[in-house]
Write an enzyme that holds these catalytic residues in place. Sequence first.
Site, PDB file in Angstrom:
ATOM      1  CG  HIS A 100      -1.742   1.261   1.319  1.00 44.13           C
ATOM      2  ND1 HIS A 100      -2.579   1.758   0.341  1.00 44.13           N
ATOM      3  CD2 HIS A 100      -1.751   2.162   2.329  1.00 44.13           C
ATOM      4  CE1 HIS A 100      -3.076   2.920   0.744  1.00 44.13           C
ATOM      5  NE2 HIS A 100      -2.589   3.181   1.950  1.00 44.13           N
TER       6      HIS A 100
ATOM      7  CD  GLU B 260      -3.950   6.134  10.182  1.00 40.38           C
ATOM      8  OE1 GLU B 260      -4.867   5.418   9.746  1.00 40.38           O
ATOM      9  OE2 GLU B 260      -3.906   7.356  10.012  1.00 40.38           O
ATOM     10  CG  ASP B 261      -2.322   1.803  10.301  1.00 39.43           C
ATOM     11  OD1 ASP B 261      -3.242   2.036  11.117  1.00 39.43           O
ATOM     12  OD2 ASP B 261      -2.472   1.911   9.070  1.00 39.43           O
TER      13      ASP B 261
END
Length: 181
Positions: free
Chosen positions: A33, A61-62
């Site tokens: 991604h 965030e991940d």
Amino acid sequence: MDDIPSLLEKAVRIAVEAHKDQKRKDGPPYIIHPFGVALKLAKYGFSDTVVAAALVHDVLEDTEYPPDTMHAELGDEVWAIIQSVTNDDSLSWEDKKLKYIETVRAGSDDAKAVATGDKIHNMESLVIAYKEHGDTLWTKFNANKVKKLWFEEKMLAMLKESWSHPMIQEYESLVAWMRSL
């Protein structure tokens, strides 16, 4: 030789390390991604700063990658873009999405580019996954098709109001595809 490793190499290394064991919700390795988003932005001729931000746009965030380390490695410009495109996971799904739209709206054109590239690549991945899984695909996400379409349409409307770039038309055609499902 002062720029060795380059900004892009630093961003690649951070992205690969931070996402090393992650998978996308539809199964493939996660690193596909950010690379896909970065390649799209490079294709449109965006600067190394924007492409670097694309490579690490989901790290905050991940992953557990240290934010201070990333900021120090990539600098203030990349950091500002990343902050504009990072979700606030302390909020409910809908509030998080509304805040994201407003944060991107208030961000730079470079932040809008990364956000748009992100949305396009997510939708392209959705097209591929939908062909394989059909409507059962929606069970893999935090929101159903109706909510996801609501977000994509709000995001698209904001981008059309606040920015002008050919990527918006690309995104719009993918939103139309989703609407037709």
